[in-house]
Scaffold this active site. Sequence first.
Site, PDB file in Angstrom:
ATOM      1  N   ILE A   1       3.072   4.573  -0.268  1.00 50.18           N
ATOM      2  CA  ILE A   1       4.181   5.008  -1.125  1.00 50.18           C
ATOM      3  C   ILE A   1       4.800   3.812  -1.853  1.00 50.18           C
ATOM      4  CG2 ILE A   1       6.478   6.064  -1.079  1.00 50.18           C
ATOM      5  CD1 ILE A   1       5.504   7.822   1.268  1.00 50.18           C
TER       6      ILE A   1
ATOM      7  N   ARG B   1       0.850  -1.208   0.000  1.00 48.27           N
ATOM      8  CA  ARG B   1       0.000   0.000   0.000  1.00 48.27           C
ATOM      9  C   ARG B   1       0.883   1.254   0.000  1.00 48.27           C
ATOM     10  NH1 ARG B   1      -1.984   0.373   6.349  1.00 48.27           N
ATOM     11  NH2 ARG B   1      -0.163   1.517   7.030  1.00 48.27           N
TER      12      ARG B   1
ATOM     13  N   TYR C   1      11.722   6.802  15.691  1.00 53.03           N
ATOM     14  CA  TYR C   1      11.608   6.915  14.222  1.00 53.03           C
ATOM     15  C   TYR C   1      12.744   7.782  13.658  1.00 53.03           C
ATOM     16  CZ  TYR C   1       9.227   7.850   9.713  1.00 53.03           C
ATOM     17  OH  TYR C   1       8.891   7.960   8.377  1.00 53.03           O
TER      18      TYR C   1
END
Length: 444
Positions: free
Chosen positions: A216, A214, A350
Site C-alpha cells: 500500500i 512495497r 494489532y
Amino acid sequence: MTDNYLNLVNSGPAGKLAKKLGLPRPAVLRRHHQGAALVPGPLLVLGAGAGADSLACELLGWNLDVRRHARPGEKLGAVVVVLENVTAPGDLGAPILELGQAVRQLARGGRIVTVSRPVQETTDPAEAAARQGIDGIVRSVGRELRAGATANGILLRDGAPVQAASGALRFLLSGKSAFVSGQFITVHTSGQDSRQDEERPLTGQTAVVTGAARGIGAEIAAVLSRDGARVVVVDVPAAGEQLATVANRIGGTALQLDITTADAGARILEHVQQRYGSLDLLVHNAGITRDKLLANMDAARWDSVLAVNLESQLRVNEALLASEVFAATGRIVCLASTSGIAGNRGQSNYAASKAGVIGMVRSTGVVLDGTDRTINAVAPGFIETEMTAKMPFATREVARRLSSLQQGGLPIDVAETIAFLASPGAAGVNGQVLRVCGQSLVGA
Ligand code: NAD
C-alpha cells in the site's frame, strides 16, 4: 493477488450461472483514470430549499449534466440528496422515496451522496432523530446497490453552507472512491479551496510516506507523485533496494530509517528541510502484524506491533507539530484498520495499535481544530496485498465477499483516499476516520 472468482463471473456464461445459482456477483469497480468523466451519466440533485438549489448551480459549474428531476428511462450517473434542513423524521419521506425511484435508474458504478448535518449539533430530539435516520438510510441503500455503485454521506459541521461539501463531494462522486461505501465525511469551511487543479492537486507540495518499499505504501507514493507532490519514501534499511526502486520510479528520494528509533521525527524533518525546505504531508503507513491468540501472546509480539504501528506515530507527530519545517497547512494521514474498529481474532496487539491510532487522531484533531493543519486516519478493510495473500484460502474468500461490493479493495483504493485527504479540497476534514472497506460487515 488476483480475485479469480471476480474475473470469472464478469466473463459472460459464468456470470449467468452465478445469477441462476444466487451466488455473489461482484462487479468490476469504476476506478479513476486520467481524463475520466467524474460520473458515468447525468447527476440528479434531490431535496428542497436554497441549499439544494445552490449545490445544483455549483455542480453545473463543474460541467456536469445536472437535473432537478429524473427523465424517464435515462441512466443516472449519480444522485445527490440535500437534506441539510430536515427538522423531523417526517421531512425524510418525500426526498428519500424519490431517491428510491432514482435508484432504479442508476448506472453501473453510479454514486449516491447525501448532504446533511451532524446529529451531535442539535439538542432537539426530533431533529436529532431525522439526522440520525439519514445514517440508517445511507448504510441500508449501500447494501442494496449493485453493479459497483456506492452510497455515502457528507455532514456539514458548525453550520457550514452546502458549498463546504464540494471537495468531499468531488471525491465521493469520482472513481477515486470506488471502494468507499456506507461512510460519512464531516466537513467544515476552513481553508476550503474548490478551485484546485484537478489533475495535479498536490503540485509544489512535499510528502513523506513511511513503509513505502512495497504494498500500500508504494502505491500511496505513486499516487501522490501522480498528483504533483515531491515524495520522500521511508522504509527500514533491510528494504533499501526495493525502496530505491520505488523512489526512482516516481522521481522521489529514499530515506532508509526504522521509524521506531527515538529521533525518527527529527531525521525525517532534517531530510525534507535539506532537500525541499518544508513538509506538507506525512503519511504514517508503515505497519506490521504479529498475530497470536491473546492466551499465547508474548511480550516481543506485543511490544513490536505497538512500537511500529502506534508509538512511532505518536513520537513523530510530536516532533512535526512542534516544528516550523512542518507547514502551517500541513496534513497528517495515519493508517488504521477495520481490525481497530471491530477487533479480530488473533490480533489483540494489532487491534490495540490500530484502535490506538484512531484515538490519537481524534485527540490530535481537537488540538488542530481552528488551525490550518489537519490529521485524519484511513481504515482499510480487506485489501489485496502480499499481507492478505498469506491468509488461508477459505478465510480470504470469506473476507472478500463479506462486503457490499463483494470483493477486496486494491492498494490504489487506499492511496486515492489518502490523496484526497491531502488535497486542498479536504482542508475542512479533520480528526476523522474514513473506512476504505467496500462497506464490509466487519465492524459495521
Ligand atoms: P506490507 O507489509 O506490505 O508493507 C509494510 C511496509 O512497512 C514494509 O515495506 C515494511 O518494511 C515497512 N515497515 C515495517 N516496519 C517498519 C519500520 N519500523 N520502519 C519503517 N518501515 C517499516 O503492508 P501493507 O499491506 O502494504 O500495509 C500497509 C499499512 O496498511 C499497514 O499500516 C497496515 O497495517 C495497513 N492495513 C493493511 C490492510 C491490508 O489488507 N493489506 C488492511 C488494513 C490496514
